[in-house]
Design an enzyme around this catalytic site. Sequence first.
Site, PDB file in Angstrom:
ATOM      1  N   ARG A   1       4.957   6.810 -40.075  1.00 13.20           N
ATOM      2  CA  ARG A   1       4.046   7.929 -40.177  1.00 13.20           C
ATOM      3  C   ARG A   1       3.814   8.613 -41.608  1.00 13.20           C
ATOM      4  O   ARG A   1       4.671   8.678 -42.445  1.00 13.20           O
ATOM      5  CB  ARG A   1       5.012   9.034 -39.317  1.00 13.20           C
ATOM      6  CG  ARG A   1       4.493  10.188 -39.183  1.00 13.20           C
ATOM      7  CD  ARG A   1       5.046  11.177 -38.097  1.00 13.20           C
ATOM      8  NE  ARG A   1       6.383  11.892 -38.285  1.00 13.20           N
ATOM      9  CZ  ARG A   1       7.012  12.601 -37.899  1.00 13.20           C
ATOM     10  NH1 ARG A   1       6.662  12.663 -36.353  1.00 13.20           N
ATOM     11  NH2 ARG A   1       8.186  12.795 -37.946  1.00 13.20           N
TER      12      ARG A   1
ATOM     13  N   ARG B   1       6.972  12.051 -45.030  1.00 16.23           N
ATOM     14  CA  ARG B   1       8.115  13.245 -45.149  1.00 16.23           C
ATOM     15  C   ARG B   1       9.205  12.815 -45.516  1.00 16.23           C
ATOM     16  O   ARG B   1       9.672  11.560 -45.043  1.00 16.23           O
ATOM     17  CB  ARG B   1       8.214  13.806 -43.596  1.00 16.23           C
ATOM     18  CG  ARG B   1       7.086  14.775 -43.229  1.00 16.23           C
ATOM     19  CD  ARG B   1       6.941  14.849 -41.813  1.00 16.23           C
ATOM     20  NE  ARG B   1       8.421  15.087 -41.084  1.00 16.23           N
ATOM     21  CZ  ARG B   1       8.442  15.522 -39.823  1.00 16.23           C
ATOM     22  NH1 ARG B   1       7.406  15.997 -39.029  1.00 16.23           N
ATOM     23  NH2 ARG B   1       9.691  15.677 -39.367  1.00 16.23           N
TER      24      ARG B   1
ATOM     25  N   LYS C   1       5.483  13.915 -30.645  1.00 16.71           N
ATOM     26  CA  LYS C   1       5.373  15.445 -30.065  1.00 16.71           C
ATOM     27  C   LYS C   1       4.410  16.244 -30.678  1.00 16.71           C
ATOM     28  O   LYS C   1       3.650  17.000 -30.239  1.00 16.71           O
ATOM     29  CB  LYS C   1       6.655  16.254 -29.969  1.00 16.71           C
ATOM     30  CG  LYS C   1       7.611  15.486 -29.076  1.00 16.71           C
ATOM     31  CD  LYS C   1       8.936  16.380 -28.953  1.00 16.71           C
ATOM     32  CE  LYS C   1       9.671  16.738 -30.417  1.00 16.71           C
ATOM     33  NZ  LYS C   1      10.140  15.507 -31.005  1.00 16.71           N
TER      34      LYS C   1
ATOM     35  N   ARG D   1      18.800  11.376 -38.168  1.00 18.45           N
ATOM     36  CA  ARG D   1      18.038  12.123 -37.039  1.00 18.45           C
ATOM     37  C   ARG D   1      18.058  11.493 -35.562  1.00 18.45           C
ATOM     38  O   ARG D   1      18.202  12.387 -34.633  1.00 18.45           O
ATOM     39  CB  ARG D   1      16.713  12.143 -37.388  1.00 18.45           C
ATOM     40  CG  ARG D   1      16.452  12.990 -38.728  1.00 18.45           C
ATOM     41  CD  ARG D   1      14.952  12.690 -39.485  1.00 18.45           C
ATOM     42  NE  ARG D   1      13.974  13.603 -38.398  1.00 18.45           N
ATOM     43  CZ  ARG D   1      12.755  13.268 -38.408  1.00 18.45           C
ATOM     44  NH1 ARG D   1      12.185  12.244 -39.437  1.00 18.45           N
ATOM     45  NH2 ARG D   1      11.842  13.956 -37.788  1.00 18.45           N
TER      46      ARG D   1
ATOM     47  N   ARG E   1      16.776  22.276 -29.576  1.00 16.26           N
ATOM     48  CA  ARG E   1      17.461  21.213 -30.111  1.00 16.26           C
ATOM     49  C   ARG E   1      18.838  20.764 -29.568  1.00 16.26           C
ATOM     50  O   ARG E   1      19.366  19.820 -29.823  1.00 16.26           O
ATOM     51  CB  ARG E   1      17.220  20.868 -31.395  1.00 16.26           C
ATOM     52  CG  ARG E   1      16.356  19.663 -32.036  1.00 16.26           C
ATOM     53  CD  ARG E   1      16.019  19.720 -33.390  1.00 16.26           C
ATOM     54  NE  ARG E   1      15.594  18.544 -33.955  1.00 16.26           N
ATOM     55  CZ  ARG E   1      14.170  18.603 -34.431  1.00 16.26           C
ATOM     56  NH1 ARG E   1      13.578  19.625 -34.101  1.00 16.26           N
ATOM     57  NH2 ARG E   1      13.880  17.472 -35.113  1.00 16.26           N
TER      58      ARG E   1
HETATM   59  P1  AMP Z   1      10.952  18.288 -36.888  1.00 14.06           P
HETATM   60  O1  AMP Z   1       9.619  18.375 -37.652  1.00 14.06           O
HETATM   61  O2  AMP Z   1      10.786  18.916 -35.535  1.00 14.06           O
HETATM   62  O3  AMP Z   1      11.408  16.806 -36.906  1.00 14.06           O
HETATM   63  O4  AMP Z   1      12.023  19.006 -37.771  1.00 14.06           O
HETATM   64  C1  AMP Z   1      12.558  18.661 -39.117  1.00 14.06           C
HETATM   65  C2  AMP Z   1      13.967  18.861 -39.256  1.00 14.06           C
HETATM   66  O5  AMP Z   1      13.807  20.488 -39.321  1.00 14.06           O
HETATM   67  C3  AMP Z   1      14.858  18.469 -38.576  1.00 14.06           C
HETATM   68  O6  AMP Z   1      15.219  17.144 -38.740  1.00 14.06           O
HETATM   69  C4  AMP Z   1      16.059  19.440 -38.537  1.00 14.06           C
HETATM   70  O7  AMP Z   1      16.663  19.338 -40.033  1.00 14.06           O
HETATM   71  C5  AMP Z   1      15.225  20.719 -38.774  1.00 14.06           C
HETATM   72  N1  AMP Z   1      14.970  21.320 -37.677  1.00 14.06           N
HETATM   73  C6  AMP Z   1      13.920  21.745 -37.084  1.00 14.06           C
HETATM   74  N2  AMP Z   1      13.867  22.348 -35.462  1.00 14.06           N
HETATM   75  C7  AMP Z   1      15.240  22.533 -35.435  1.00 14.06           C
HETATM   76  C8  AMP Z   1      16.319  23.182 -34.549  1.00 14.06           C
HETATM   77  N3  AMP Z   1      15.572  23.641 -33.522  1.00 14.06           N
HETATM   78  N4  AMP Z   1      17.442  22.989 -34.608  1.00 14.06           N
HETATM   79  C9  AMP Z   1      17.950  22.515 -35.879  1.00 14.06           C
HETATM   80  N5  AMP Z   1      17.246  21.903 -36.727  1.00 14.06           N
HETATM   81  C10 AMP Z   1      15.975  21.872 -36.688  1.00 14.06           C
END
Ligand code: AMP
Length: 262
Positions: free
Chosen positions: A174, A207, A56, A218, A135
């Site tokens: 990644r 990461r 994404k 996740r 989410r």
């Molecule tokens: P992402 O880069 O979108 O995969 O986000 C990395 C991490 O940030 C996720 O694994 C969550 O711990 C946290 N996170 C990001 N966006 C959200 C959201 N909308 N709701 C809950 N946790 C979030």
Amino acid sequence: MERNRFFPKTDESGSRPKHDRTAWLKGGTAVCEMPPRKPLGKAWRIVLLGAPGIGKGTQAELLCERLGTCHLSTGDVFRTARFLPEREQTAAMKAALSCMRQGALVPDKTVLGLIRDRLHCLHCSGGFMLDGFPRTVAQAKALDKIMTEEGVELTAVLNYELPLERVVARLSGRRTCANCKMVYHIVTLPPKVAEVCDRCGGSLFQREDDRPESVGVRMKAYENNTRPLIDFYQQRGLLVSISAEGTPEEIYHRTRLMALGR
Ligand code: AMP
């Protein structure tokens, strides 16, 4: 006509000049020094859905670069907050960063607080691409309410799909540029020089939440909390499901075709 409306002119390299995301990344009263230019047609207001690691972020980069839309990633806000001096991190932010390290979802209340602190980004002249938010169904309902209050409407929800085992392979390979956030994969999209970003020369890192111990957490969080959003947006007539097979460019062109076909 339709094509121009959704895909405004790009510069000679096929890209639009990069705008900054200061208002989104910092929140509060922070403003962007170079906001996106208003597109020739209607601004896109998109939500991106799909399992973590499905690509994404890469699609958001490509779409935003070429459409002038702003990339609103909640994960990027948390990653930016991680580099703040500890005294500038609120208790809620410290707790959120701890959730993130473990691969767990940050509580809805914290995430919604973050969005409410950045409502002006929903009015961005270039439109927006929400990546990583909503989410959970509670977040999606809250977003509905916020958008109604703000008088803005979503154009579409793009849902990227790929078998789970392929997503896990993508996640573990990644690598991200510490400087410009460009995303690579050690097998399918390696940089020209190992560990160095092709675009800006920054160093690449894995990461914390892409490490094997976090990936399982996740994926479970996605299955239990985020997958139900597919039905949620289907029922609202906004969902466009797109296969995430192939290279980033192939997926990008598929996205254009499928979104234009609406
Ligand atoms: P992402 O880069 O979108 O995969 O986000 C990395 C991490 O940030 C996720 O694994 C969550 O711990 C946290 N996170 C990001 N966006 C959200 C959201 N909308 N709701 C809950 N946790 C979030």
